[in-house]
Scaffold this active site. Structure first.
Site, PDB file in Angstrom:
ATOM      1  N   GLY A  47      -0.386  13.370 -22.873  1.00 46.18           N
ATOM      2  CA  GLY A  47      -1.833  13.502 -22.966  1.00 46.18           C
ATOM      3  C   GLY A  47      -2.410  12.558 -24.005  1.00 46.18           C
ATOM      4  CD  GLN A  52      -4.281  11.501 -29.319  1.00 45.84           C
ATOM      5  OE1 GLN A  52      -4.464  11.989 -28.225  1.00 45.84           O
ATOM      6  NE2 GLN A  52      -3.072  11.315 -29.828  1.00 45.84           N
ATOM      7  CB  CYS A  99       0.868  14.313 -31.455  1.00 44.50           C
ATOM      8  SG  CYS A  99      -0.845  13.752 -31.496  1.00 44.50           S
ATOM      9  CG  LEU A 100       0.977   9.391 -27.406  1.00 44.21           C
ATOM     10  CD1 LEU A 100       0.046   8.882 -26.316  1.00 44.21           C
ATOM     11  CD2 LEU A 100       2.307   8.643 -27.368  1.00 44.21           C
ATOM     12  CG  HIS A 141      -1.511  18.663 -28.333  1.00 41.80           C
ATOM     13  ND1 HIS A 141      -0.386  18.640 -29.132  1.00 41.80           N
ATOM     14  CD2 HIS A 141      -2.078  17.427 -28.459  1.00 41.80           C
ATOM     15  CE1 HIS A 141      -0.288  17.452 -29.709  1.00 41.80           C
ATOM     16  NE2 HIS A 141      -1.304  16.702 -29.314  1.00 41.80           N
ATOM     17  CD  GLU A 142      -3.884  15.722 -25.415  1.00 39.82           C
ATOM     18  OE1 GLU A 142      -4.682  15.009 -26.057  1.00 39.82           O
ATOM     19  OE2 GLU A 142      -2.653  15.601 -25.507  1.00 39.82           O
ATOM     20  CG  HIS A 145      -5.981  15.336 -30.307  1.00 41.06           C
ATOM     21  ND1 HIS A 145      -5.606  14.792 -31.516  1.00 41.06           N
ATOM     22  CD2 HIS A 145      -4.843  15.393 -29.559  1.00 41.06           C
ATOM     23  CE1 HIS A 145      -4.303  14.532 -31.493  1.00 41.06           C
ATOM     24  NE2 HIS A 145      -3.806  14.890 -30.325  1.00 41.06           N
TER      25      HIS A 145
HETATM   26 NI    NI Z   1      -1.847  14.705 -29.710  1.00 51.36          NI
END
Ligand code: NI
Length: 185
Positions: A47, A52, A99-100, A141-142, A145
């Site tokens: 995701g 991000q 997480c990226l 999670h997203e 963000h």
């Molecule tokens: Ni993330």
């Protein structure tokens, strides 16, 4: 189309409360979604949320491979704009997340097992669905963000936090689902 730079933990954009998307089916949003899709594909994640990639708007994309959904059916690339997540019950489970924006690390994070998701898709059509398990985890999670929340802020037990290679080499069994009342969130 360019591959976008991904903000890493410590950059203040990841702590911002992102703004509602005013025109979900507008051309700027379509271009952002296209660039985010290419960036996610290049980075190899599940995701990606707009903050991000340094755009503080309430929008994310995700894609779940069949091996992670629990029923061996993949979730294709999905866009969610202005999401609202509601827990459907008090079931909480621990599950592994990466997480990226926190490369190389992963952790077991408590999340609601069953949720309702509402919002809009890439064409501006309303979304209203119930999700459970890993897909529900990804969506929580997203959505976090978009509210300036990263997964370490959700953790209840830091023993389950480590580098990918080490936590895969020395896997710690995760406890079963617990009612919310027994979980510090
Ligand atoms: Ni993330």
């Amino acid at each position: 189309m360019p591959i976008l730079k991904i903000a890493r933990m410590g950059h203040p954009i990841l702590l911002q409360h992102a703004a509602e998307v005013v025109e979900p089916d507008g051309p700027e949003i379509a271009a952002l979604i296209q660039n985010m899709a290419e960036t996610l594909e290049d980075a190899g994640g599940v995701g990606l949320a707009a903050p991000q990639v340094f755009t503080a708007l309430r929008l994310f994309i995700y894609e779940v491979p069949a091996s992670r959904t629990g029923d061996a059916v993949a979730v294709p690339l999905t866009t969610v704009i202005n999401p609202v997540v509601t827990a459907l019950d008090d079931e909480i489970e621990l599950g592994w997340e990466g997480c990226l924006s926190i490369p190389g690390l992963r952790a077991a994070v408590p999340r609601h097992r069953n949720i309702r998701l509402t919002g809009f898709d890439a064409g501006g059509k309303p979304i209203d669905k119930t999700l459970s398990g890993f897909e529900a985890r990804v969506v929580q999670h997203e959505t976090d963000h978009l509210n300036g929340v990263l997964y370490p802020m959700r953790m209840s037990d830091f023993r389950y936090f480590g580098f990918n290679e080490e936590t895969m080499r020395y896997p710690l069994p995760l406890p079963d689902i617990r009612p919310e009342s027994e979980t510090r969130l």
